[in-house]
Design a protein around this motif. Structure first.
Motif, PDB file in Angstrom:
ATOM      1  N   THR A  67       0.845  -1.185   0.000  1.00  0.00           N
ATOM      2  CA  THR A  67       0.000   0.000   0.000  1.00  0.00           C
ATOM      3  C   THR A  67       0.884   1.240   0.000  1.00  0.00           C
ATOM      4  O   THR A  67       2.113   1.131   0.068  1.00  0.00           O
ATOM      5  CB  THR A  67      -0.979  -0.007   1.201  1.00  0.00           C
ATOM      6  N   ASP A  68       0.276   2.424  -0.077  1.00  0.00           N
ATOM      7  CA  ASP A  68       1.043   3.672  -0.084  1.00  0.00           C
ATOM      8  C   ASP A  68       0.992   4.429   1.235  1.00  0.00           C
ATOM      9  O   ASP A  68       1.798   5.329   1.453  1.00  0.00           O
ATOM     10  CB  ASP A  68       0.554   4.591  -1.212  1.00  0.00           C
ATOM     11  N   ASN A  81      -5.705   1.498   7.488  1.00  0.00           N
ATOM     12  CA  ASN A  81      -5.691   2.617   6.548  1.00  0.00           C
ATOM     13  C   ASN A  81      -7.042   2.716   5.855  1.00  0.00           C
ATOM     14  O   ASN A  81      -7.932   1.898   6.085  1.00  0.00           O
ATOM     15  CB  ASN A  81      -4.544   2.494   5.540  1.00  0.00           C
ATOM     16  N   GLU A  82      -7.176   3.724   5.026  1.00  0.00           N
ATOM     17  CA  GLU A  82      -8.369   3.890   4.193  1.00  0.00           C
ATOM     18  C   GLU A  82      -7.955   4.045   2.734  1.00  0.00           C
ATOM     19  O   GLU A  82      -8.620   4.709   1.962  1.00  0.00           O
ATOM     20  CB  GLU A  82      -9.182   5.089   4.677  1.00  0.00           C
ATOM     21  N   LYS A  83      -6.846   3.431   2.373  1.00  0.00           N
ATOM     22  CA  LYS A  83      -6.269   3.518   1.028  1.00  0.00           C
ATOM     23  C   LYS A  83      -6.334   2.161   0.337  1.00  0.00           C
ATOM     24  O   LYS A  83      -6.499   1.119   0.973  1.00  0.00           O
ATOM     25  CB  LYS A  83      -4.790   3.939   1.111  1.00  0.00           C
ATOM     26  N   ASN A 100     -10.963   0.427  -0.203  1.00  0.00           N
ATOM     27  CA  ASN A 100     -11.221   1.432   0.835  1.00  0.00           C
ATOM     28  C   ASN A 100     -10.461   1.158   2.118  1.00  0.00           C
ATOM     29  O   ASN A 100     -10.846   1.618   3.182  1.00  0.00           O
ATOM     30  CB  ASN A 100     -12.719   1.523   1.143  1.00  0.00           C
ATOM     31  N   GLY A 101      -9.397   0.378   2.056  1.00  0.00           N
ATOM     32  CA  GLY A 101      -8.547   0.186   3.212  1.00  0.00           C
ATOM     33  C   GLY A 101      -8.734  -1.127   3.938  1.00  0.00           C
ATOM     34  O   GLY A 101      -9.512  -1.985   3.535  1.00  0.00           O
ATOM     35  N   ILE A 102      -7.976  -1.225   5.040  1.00  0.00           N
ATOM     36  CA  ILE A 102      -7.954  -2.451   5.836  1.00  0.00           C
ATOM     37  C   ILE A 102      -7.825  -2.138   7.322  1.00  0.00           C
ATOM     38  O   ILE A 102      -7.446  -1.036   7.703  1.00  0.00           O
ATOM     39  CB  ILE A 102      -6.784  -3.377   5.444  1.00  0.00           C
ATOM     40  N   GLU A 103      -8.124  -3.148   8.116  1.00  0.00           N
ATOM     41  CA  GLU A 103      -7.773  -3.209   9.528  1.00  0.00           C
ATOM     42  C   GLU A 103      -7.208  -4.604   9.710  1.00  0.00           C
ATOM     43  O   GLU A 103      -7.808  -5.583   9.269  1.00  0.00           O
ATOM     44  CB  GLU A 103      -8.997  -3.020  10.409  1.00  0.00           C
ATOM     45  N   ILE A 112      -9.373  -7.436   8.132  1.00  0.00           N
ATOM     46  CA  ILE A 112     -10.687  -6.967   7.681  1.00  0.00           C
ATOM     47  C   ILE A 112     -10.426  -6.066   6.481  1.00  0.00           C
ATOM     48  O   ILE A 112      -9.712  -5.068   6.587  1.00  0.00           O
ATOM     49  CB  ILE A 112     -11.425  -6.175   8.777  1.00  0.00           C
ATOM     50  N   LEU A 113     -10.996  -6.419   5.335  1.00  0.00           N
ATOM     51  CA  LEU A 113     -10.822  -5.655   4.101  1.00  0.00           C
ATOM     52  C   LEU A 113     -12.081  -4.864   3.805  1.00  0.00           C
ATOM     53  O   LEU A 113     -13.185  -5.368   3.988  1.00  0.00           O
ATOM     54  CB  LEU A 113     -10.519  -6.603   2.946  1.00  0.00           C
TER      55      LEU A 113
END
Length: 123
Positions: A67-68, A81-83, A100-103, A112-113
């Motif tokens: 990711t960035d 993130n939310e990227k 829309n990101g992950i946890e 969690i995607l």
């Protein structure tokens, strides 16, 4: 273990302006570790990290995340993130895309995607 060409210490935070390579070793088995590399990192009290640019996080099984931008709460061992984020499972070839990101846990065992798509190999 941290490898970085430049580390700047300030009163409230530590900055790695030229990036870092970080190895987080398992306390029970030092042969297992999570690897993180990025182009830029800001650490607050060595607990909360803001990480940017060409990020790769890989667990001991070879599964990795790209990711960035990501945030890491080392106290709670969580990343988020939310990227756009790509996750590749080395063992079964599954490739997942979270737009829309992950946890996730820092070892990538629990993820969690958000808004997911992916590629699943057929055997």
């Amino acid at each position: 273990m941290i490898y970085s060409p430049i580390i700047k210490e300030y009163a409230l935070y530590t900055l790695f302006p030229n990036g870092l390579n970080l190895f987080i070793y398992d306390k029970k088995n030092t042969n297992k570790y999570t690897y993180l590399s990025a182009n830029w990192v800001k650490s607050v009290d060595k607990i909360f990290y803001h990480i940017k640019g060409n990020i790769i996080i890989m667990n001991d099984k070879g599964d990795f995340l790209k990711t960035d931008e990501i945030f890491w709460d080392s106290k709670n061992q969580k990343i988020f993130n939310e990227k756009y984020t790509k996750i590749v499972s080395n063992s079964d070839g599954i490739i997942l895309h979270a737009t829309n990101g992950i946890e996730a846990s820092e070892d990538l065992k629990k993820i969690i995607l958000k808004n997911i798509s992916g590629t699943f190999p057929i055997k």
